[in-house]
Enzyme design. Sequence first.
Site, PDB file in Angstrom:
ATOM      1  N   LEU A  89     -16.527 -18.756   3.281  1.00 51.40           N
ATOM      2  CA  LEU A  89     -16.978 -17.912   2.180  1.00 51.40           C
ATOM      3  C   LEU A  89     -16.892 -16.464   2.654  1.00 51.40           C
ATOM      4  O   LEU A  89     -17.068 -16.189   3.846  1.00 51.40           O
ATOM      5  CB  LEU A  89     -18.433 -18.231   1.794  1.00 51.40           C
ATOM      6  N   ASP A  90     -16.647 -15.541   1.732  1.00 51.49           N
ATOM      7  CA  ASP A  90     -16.648 -14.131   2.093  1.00 51.49           C
ATOM      8  C   ASP A  90     -18.006 -13.737   2.676  1.00 51.49           C
ATOM      9  O   ASP A  90     -19.028 -14.365   2.380  1.00 51.49           O
ATOM     10  CB  ASP A  90     -16.367 -13.264   0.860  1.00 51.49           C
ATOM     11  N   ARG A  91     -18.010 -12.660   3.455  1.00 53.71           N
ATOM     12  CA  ARG A  91     -19.254 -12.190   4.082  1.00 53.71           C
ATOM     13  C   ARG A  91     -20.390 -12.035   3.072  1.00 53.71           C
ATOM     14  O   ARG A  91     -21.531 -12.431   3.330  1.00 53.71           O
ATOM     15  CB  ARG A  91     -19.001 -10.846   4.779  1.00 53.71           C
ATOM     16  N   THR A 149     -20.646 -13.330   0.009  1.00 51.62           N
ATOM     17  CA  THR A 149     -20.880 -14.485  -0.867  1.00 51.62           C
ATOM     18  C   THR A 149     -21.862 -15.428  -0.184  1.00 51.62           C
ATOM     19  O   THR A 149     -21.757 -15.687   1.010  1.00 51.62           O
ATOM     20  CB  THR A 149     -19.560 -15.232  -1.148  1.00 51.62           C
TER      21      THR A 149
END
Length: 293
Positions: free
Chosen positions: A130-132, A134
């Site tokens: 997951l993105d940082r 998110t």
Amino acid sequence: MQLQYTTYHVKQPMQLLQFIEHALNGVSRSRAKAILSGGGVRVDRKNTRQFDLELRPGQVVEISKRKPKGELQSKFVKIVYEDPQIIVIEKAPGILSMATSHHAFCVKQVLDYYFHRTHQKCTAHVVHRLDRDTSGLLVYAKTLQAEQILEHNWRDIVTDRRYLALVSGELPQKQGSVESWLKDNKAYFTYSSPVDNGGKYALTHYRVLRTDGKHSLVELKLETGRKNQIRVHMQDLGHPVCGDIKYGNGDDPIGRLALHAYRLNFYHPMTGEPLRFETPVPKGFRLGTAQQK
């Protein structure tokens, strides 16, 4: 914290996990596994996490319904489920799934330290990311075999993976799909094209759950798992994810990227057992004055 154990006596041969389910009056298998993997079980006064331990009549099993406190104290990572092959966690916003440089703080680092403290001879193997900024559910493998199975069979193993997003404005359609080709430029900005631009095809399904006119809570299901897919596709619709400094419009009502991976269902890589995990709607996403549509 001193755990309080309840003592049970083994009267017939069976595996430990089955014994726990029976002893706790039909507690769910996932809950029994959580108690066992969390260090809440002793057999003949010895701690064990072995699910398939064969019990013999006369042995004494002690079970604590509480999880030992302090085994993982992190504001960024919460353990949802753990067994000898995998661990499922809920990630907070602000932490990477894995390091992008040698010194970067990330979920893998937190989990590896937890495994070391709990005397588990394993490391966290990254399966997906997951993105940082998110938040939400992630599964990590604890063995190379589990990692290989998950990595090479991801599309077949995962049965349902959904996100929640708080987006700007009110969408004219309550459900629909967005498809395009996504391609990064040299500055790592992802561009979307309705025709093949040499990038990767992406398909996102969306459904509006609530709206208050100014913002909408949207459920998103991915047919493809491309980089920045949700953020770019919501921008395509003209209703970007709130708090998105890269693809957004400056609308930031809760002070963070309003994107959360809330559901993750998949088959266990070793046993084939269907596993289902879901987290509550994050507080800032709830639109307290919103009307249900």
